[in-house]
Design a protein around this motif. Structure first.
Motif, mmCIF file in Angstrom:
data_model
loop_
_atom_site.group_PDB
_atom_site.id
_atom_site.type_symbol
_atom_site.label_atom_id
_atom_site.label_comp_id
_atom_site.label_asym_id
_atom_site.label_seq_id
_atom_site.Cartn_x
_atom_site.Cartn_y
_atom_site.Cartn_z
ATOM 1 N N ASP A 126 0.814 -1.221 0.000
ATOM 2 C CA ASP A 126 0.000 0.000 0.000
ATOM 3 C C ASP A 126 0.844 1.267 0.000
ATOM 4 O OD1 ASP A 126 -2.533 1.132 -0.224
ATOM 5 O OD2 ASP A 126 -2.740 1.412 1.940
ATOM 6 N N GLY A 127 2.030 1.207 -0.640
ATOM 7 C CA GLY A 127 2.837 2.402 -0.803
ATOM 8 C C GLY A 127 4.107 2.399 0.031
ATOM 9 N N PRO A 128 4.959 3.417 -0.156
ATOM 10 C CA PRO A 128 6.255 3.465 0.532
ATOM 11 C C PRO A 128 6.175 3.415 2.053
ATOM 12 C CG PRO A 128 6.263 4.985 -1.322
ATOM 13 C CD PRO A 128 4.854 4.473 -1.198
ATOM 14 N N LEU A 129 5.224 4.126 2.656
ATOM 15 C CA LEU A 129 5.115 4.095 4.114
ATOM 16 C C LEU A 129 4.792 2.689 4.599
ATOM 17 C CD1 LEU A 129 5.053 5.350 6.901
ATOM 18 C CD2 LEU A 129 2.684 6.073 6.470
ATOM 19 N N GLY A 130 3.857 2.027 3.921
ATOM 20 C CA GLY A 130 3.500 0.669 4.313
ATOM 21 C C GLY A 130 4.673 -0.279 4.200
ATOM 22 N N LEU A 131 5.444 -0.128 3.130
ATOM 23 C CA LEU A 131 6.607 -0.994 2.956
ATOM 24 C C LEU A 131 7.670 -0.702 4.011
ATOM 25 C CD1 LEU A 131 8.178 -3.110 1.409
ATOM 26 C CD2 LEU A 131 8.945 -1.313 -0.164
ATOM 27 N N ALA A 132 7.970 0.586 4.230
ATOM 28 C CA ALA A 132 8.999 0.946 5.206
ATOM 29 C C ALA A 132 8.628 0.477 6.611
ATOM 30 C CB ALA A 132 9.220 2.460 5.189
ATOM 31 N N ALA A 133 7.343 0.475 6.914
ATOM 32 C CA ALA A 133 6.892 0.096 8.253
ATOM 33 C C ALA A 133 6.607 -1.399 8.392
ATOM 34 C CB ALA A 133 5.629 0.881 8.613
ATOM 35 N N SER A 134 6.697 -2.128 7.295
ATOM 36 C CA SER A 134 6.292 -3.536 7.308
ATOM 37 C C SER A 134 7.264 -4.435 8.068
ATOM 38 C CB SER A 134 6.166 -4.058 5.869
ATOM 39 O OG SER A 134 7.445 -4.168 5.249
ATOM 40 N N GLY A 135 8.534 -4.021 8.143
ATOM 41 C CA GLY A 135 9.555 -4.882 8.717
ATOM 42 C C GLY A 135 10.045 -5.945 7.766
ATOM 43 N N HIS A 136 9.579 -5.904 6.509
ATOM 44 C CA HIS A 136 9.911 -6.932 5.527
ATOM 45 C C HIS A 136 10.753 -6.386 4.373
ATOM 46 C CE1 HIS A 136 7.340 -10.111 7.208
ATOM 47 N NE2 HIS A 136 6.502 -9.142 7.506
ATOM 48 N N ALA A 137 11.439 -5.261 4.580
ATOM 49 C CA ALA A 137 12.265 -4.669 3.520
ATOM 50 C C ALA A 137 13.673 -4.405 4.038
ATOM 51 C CB ALA A 137 11.636 -3.364 3.027
#
Length: 258
Positions: free
Chosen positions: A147-158
């Motif tokens: 769901d976008g850069p914030l979601g990815l950065a906060a996912s813990g999976h990057a």
């Protein structure tokens, strides 16, 4: 197709395979994260069900009752489905382009990758959101399943190779998170390719995935030689091939505008 509420895990297992690499992870990812959509030909006792996320669709069931109007919401996606659905898809869209794909899983020790001075490979955090935005449109697909850069950065999976200036030079992430497998995606800025940064990022992410008791998987085009080489160097080995289909514009809409 009609958008429906998410099924429970038992319903998911009925329609889609679970705990297997490849497109199966899409349904599990959408169920776990809520990012994506569920579709059916009817809201009650459907005969065909689809799940979509980040431009990918997995379609299962029976095509018997599918009309061009029902399939129209799937326009512009890449659809993985059994061959029995192809006549219905061909009648519903103005193009149906097959893409040959390869599914790999981590089976070997990765080759070593040296990270240059001033670069750190680390897990991304919410504070890295702007750095992800700065990668521009060419890398925007990477965060679509979160769901976008914030979601990815906060996912813990990057994970990323981050320069001391804060710029991301290469990154990788779990693109679709399944219950048994996590599908890996990777991007390197053009002027930093062939510097082994992507390999270093993938190796770190894979260690993270295996620590969760999951197996890293890799999904790429048969014709993407660079992706295949990176997968091999990172320890992935081919397990199977399949085809998904890029669908064009709805034929039903074209008739209305004619």
């Amino acid at each position: 197709m009609i958008e429906i509420s998410p099924p429970d895990a038992r319903m998911l297992a009925r329609w889609f395979p679970t705990r297997s690499p490849g497109p199966a992870t899409i349904g599990e990812h959408v169920l776990a994260t809520g990012i994506g959509s569920w579709w059916a030909d009817t809201p009650v006792r459907p005969s065909a069900v689809a799940v979509s996320c980040a431009g990918h669709v997995v379609l299962r069931g029976s095509p018997e009752h599918l009309t061009p109007d029902l399939l129209a919401p799937l326009a512009g996606n890449r659809v993985e489905t059994p061959a029995r659905f192809l006549p219905a898809l061909g009648a519903a869209f103005d193009s149906l382009t097959p893409w040959e794909r390869m599914v790999w899983t981590l089976q070997a020790t990765p080759q070593p990758a040296t990270v240059p001075h001033g670069v750190t490979v680390r897990r991304l955090e919410p504070a890295d959101t702007e750095a992800l935005h700065a990668l521009g449109p060419a890398a925007s697909w990477l965060s679509a399943s979160w769901d976008g850069p914030l979601g990815l950065a906060a996912s813990g999976h990057a994970w990323a190779a981050v320069h001391r200036t804060g710029h991301i030079l290469a990154m990788t992430c779990t693109y679709f998170r399944g219950t048994g497998y996590e599908d890996v995606a990777v991007y390197t800025v053009p002027d930093r390719r062939r510097h082994h940064l992507a390999l270093a990022c993938v190796t770190s992410l894979c260690a993270d995935i295996t620590s969760r008791g999951h197996t890293p998987s890799w999904n790429c085009s048969l014709h993407n030689r660079a992706s295949r080489l990176l997968a091999w160097h990172a320890g992935f080995r081919l397990v199977r091939e399949y085809v998904h289909y890029a669908v064009g514009s709805p034929v039903a809409h074209r008739r209305l505008s004619a």
